[in-house]
Design an enzyme around this catalytic site. Structure first.
Site, mmCIF file in Angstrom:
data_model
loop_
_atom_site.group_PDB
_atom_site.id
_atom_site.type_symbol
_atom_site.label_atom_id
_atom_site.label_comp_id
_atom_site.label_asym_id
_atom_site.label_seq_id
_atom_site.Cartn_x
_atom_site.Cartn_y
_atom_site.Cartn_z
ATOM 1 N N ASN A 397 21.788 -1.896 -11.332
ATOM 2 C CA ASN A 397 20.416 -1.758 -11.779
ATOM 3 C C ASN A 397 19.433 -2.320 -10.749
ATOM 4 O O ASN A 397 18.840 -1.573 -9.970
ATOM 5 C CB ASN A 397 20.245 -2.446 -13.138
ATOM 6 C CG ASN A 397 18.944 -2.068 -13.813
ATOM 7 O OD1 ASN A 397 17.990 -1.673 -13.165
ATOM 8 N ND2 ASN A 397 18.900 -2.175 -15.129
ATOM 9 N N ASP A 398 19.299 -3.626 -10.709
ATOM 10 C CA ASP A 398 18.283 -4.216 -9.834
ATOM 11 C C ASP A 398 18.494 -3.876 -8.368
ATOM 12 O O ASP A 398 17.543 -3.761 -7.608
ATOM 13 C CB ASP A 398 18.280 -5.737 -10.009
ATOM 14 C CG ASP A 398 17.841 -6.127 -11.408
ATOM 15 O OD1 ASP A 398 16.982 -5.426 -11.957
ATOM 16 O OD2 ASP A 398 18.371 -7.116 -11.936
ATOM 17 N N VAL A 399 19.769 -3.701 -7.969
ATOM 18 C CA VAL A 399 20.048 -3.475 -6.541
ATOM 19 C C VAL A 399 19.651 -2.073 -6.085
ATOM 20 O O VAL A 399 19.720 -1.770 -4.908
ATOM 21 C CB VAL A 399 21.530 -3.735 -6.203
ATOM 22 C CG1 VAL A 399 21.881 -5.185 -6.472
ATOM 23 C CG2 VAL A 399 22.441 -2.805 -6.971
#
Lengths: 472, 97
Positions: A397-399
């Site tokens: 997700n965040d990456v």
């Protein structure tokens, strides 16, 4: 057992063996730093540990309690052996935290025995015993909290106003008590009861400090924290090594302390955050979305994704923690093999902090049998997304959040990300519509070329395999 | 005996050794290496053995016993976990470019 050898001879033998152990440890770590020799590295280090443990039995300083020693080794060793063999690969990070905490606790126990024992130590010895005691204890309770969080035993991150002030105050009190203990130990004999109570209070408060320091840190930052505690345990071991005049402990502890510190920095850097930021900013869970994200998430069926991938030239798979949780790595590799058979170029893109530890994804993919040369890290793969027909995001997700490149107000702004948004099509396998671990909305999910395939990582991948097979 | 300046020398050189060993490690080995270094500080076991073996009081024996149990857990658990992780690297190691 004592008297088997004259004390000076025994001591000489112990020291010589510790030299060998130190050599084996350093060589072992050196070998572990290359994939080709890594396996032999841990075996070298293992021999070092075995030699050191066996030879310590003839150490002339051990005069009693042999039965207790052997019992304790078997008890601790058997429990750890049993849990270590049973644990799933995806749960490795928390096991490292657990064993690391045990090491810290052991260092603290040594400090306690030495301080309680009333043996005469040099000034530096007492100071280091106290210091190693603090560090070891904090590492112990902190690692246990980290274990609890990753294991899902602790789901809430407790925070209250003035927490950092409270922690600082607690640290000051612990250090203050430590100084008093050190001064008492060095000074004229005080009444034996007072120091014992004080020492108990000292360790008790240090335990609390480890808890209150770790509890507010979000789960996404746990790898960095575990790495930090690993380094701290090394340091505590080195300090207690000085107290006991034990060269093996000094060398091994210091090596781990410095290597662990470097590793911690590398990990924090990969997230584009300083260590202080990780420890004190309470990121990870309180962060708000950097700004409103427009558009909507567009769902897609597995059959459509199957067709899309089967007729693609190039597919880049981006695994994340979601893949680990769903134990989907074997299915993912099975899917990849199907695609490769059809002539599709398949690559895996690993973000340095994907999963819960650097290299976590690599370990899982290696477990599934994915060859090294298909796996690329951030720098190698980022230019390739533009030529990829499909970027398949599994549990990451965040990456892959492009906000990190574009939105200055976002808490993750500046973090290097995988440019999955540059791919022609983006497929996101995700359990639900919620935000990621950091709580930040992912702009990638709202892009025009992005489709969401909702479902558990393993089940969704199985459906994709089915879909690709159905094409024939 | 290891004291004063000699201890500082050991400390400094060991710190450099640790730094150098890890400085050029590929990201894929970070987790195994963290696990490996976690195993290495399991050497605290020998110190815990000495502490328990020289404890004179009941409190000392109890704390020392707990220390040895914890240290043995660190050493054995660290080894098992590291070995299992690296085992997988060996399995696909043949494909290494």
């Amino acid at each position: 057992m004592n008297g088997l050898l004259a004390a000076p001879v025994a001591k000489g033998l112990v020291d010589a063996s510790y030299l060998l152990t130190a050599f084996l440890f350093i060589m072992g770590l050196k070998r572990m730093s290359s994939p080709v020799t890594a396996k032999s590295g841990v075996i070298w280090a293992g021999w070092g540990m075995l030699v050191a443990t066996l030879v310590t039995f003839i150490d002339p300083e051990i005069t009693a309690n042999y039965v207790l020693i052997v019992t304790a080794i078997f008890l601790g060793g058997a429990l750890a052996w049993w849990t270590g063999k049973r644990v799933k690969m995806t749960d490795m990070p928390q096991m490292i935290a657990l064993y690391n905490g045990m090491g810290g606790g052991a260092a603290a126990a040594i400090a306690a025995v030495e301080l309680l024992g009333g043996e005469t130590h040099s000034r530096a010895g007492v100071a280091l015993a106290v210091l190693g005691g603090i560090i070891g204890t904090v590492s112990f309770s902190g690692s246990m909290i980290a274990f609890g969080k990753l294991q899902g035993l602790i789901t809430r991150s407790l925070r209250f106003r003035g927490q950092q002030f409270f922690n600082a105050l607690l640290l000051a009190v612990v250090v203050g008590l430590g100084i008093v203990i050190a001064v008492t130990a060095l000074g004229v004999m005080a009444s034996p009861a007072t120091p014992a109570m004080m020492i108990a209070g000292f360790f008790g408060l240090a335990l609390v400090l480890g808890v209150t320091m770790t509890v507010p840190i979000g789960g996404a930052d746990m790898p960095v924290v575990i790495s930090l505690y690993n380094a701290l345990t090394g340091l505590a071991v080195a300090f207690e090594g000085f107290v006991l005049q034990n060269a093996a402990m000094i060398i091994a502890g210091t090596v781990v302390g410095s290597a662990g510190t470097l590793l911690t920095q590398l990990m924090a850097k990969a997230m584009n955050r300083s260590l202080g930021n990780v420890l004190f900013s309470n990121f990870g869970e309180t962060a708000q979305a950097g700004g409103p994200v427009t558009g909507s998430m567009k769902p897609i069926e597995a059959a459509d994704v199957g067709v899309m991938m089967a007729f693609a030239q190039k597919v880049i798979i981006v695994p994340g923690y979601g893949m680990a949780v769903a134990q989907a790595q074997h299915k993912v590799w099975e899917l990849s093999q199907l695609l490769i058979e059809r002539g599709v170029t398949v690559k895996f893109a690993i973000h340095p902090v994907a999963g819960r530890m650097p290299g976590h994804m690599n370990v899982l993919l290696a477990e599934a049998g994915v060859p090294y040369d298909l796996i690329s890290d951030l720098d190698e793969i980022n230019a390739e997304f533009e030529t990829a027909d499909v970027a398949l995001i599994i549990g990451a997700n965040d990456v892959v959040n492009p906000v990190a490149r574009t939105d200055k107000s976002s808490p993750i702004y500046g973090m290097p990300i995988l440019n999955a948004d540059k791919a022609k099509n983006v497929i996101v396998i995700k359990r639900g519509q919620g935000a990621g671990f950091s709580g930040i909305e992912n702009a990638l999910f709202f892009l025009d070329q992005t489709r969401m395939l909702y479902g558990d990582g393993q089940k969704a991948t199985a459906e994709l395999i089915h879909a690709v097979k159905a094409i024939g | 005996m290891i004291d004063g300046i000699i201890a500082l020398y050991i400390f400094m050189l060991a710190a450099f050794a640790g730094y150098e060993v890890i400085a050029r490690v590929p990201v894929i080995l970070h987790t195994p290496l963290m696990s490996g270094s976690n195993f290495v500080h399991g050497i605290v076991l020998v110190g815990a053995m000495v502490a328990l073996g020289s404890a004179q009081t009941d409190v000392g024996r109890i704390v020392g016993f707990v220390g040895v149990v914890l240290a043995a857990g660190n050493a054995v658990g660290g080894y098992v976990v590291t070995e299992r992780m690296l085992e997988m690297f060996k399995a696909s190691g043949g494909k290494k470019k």
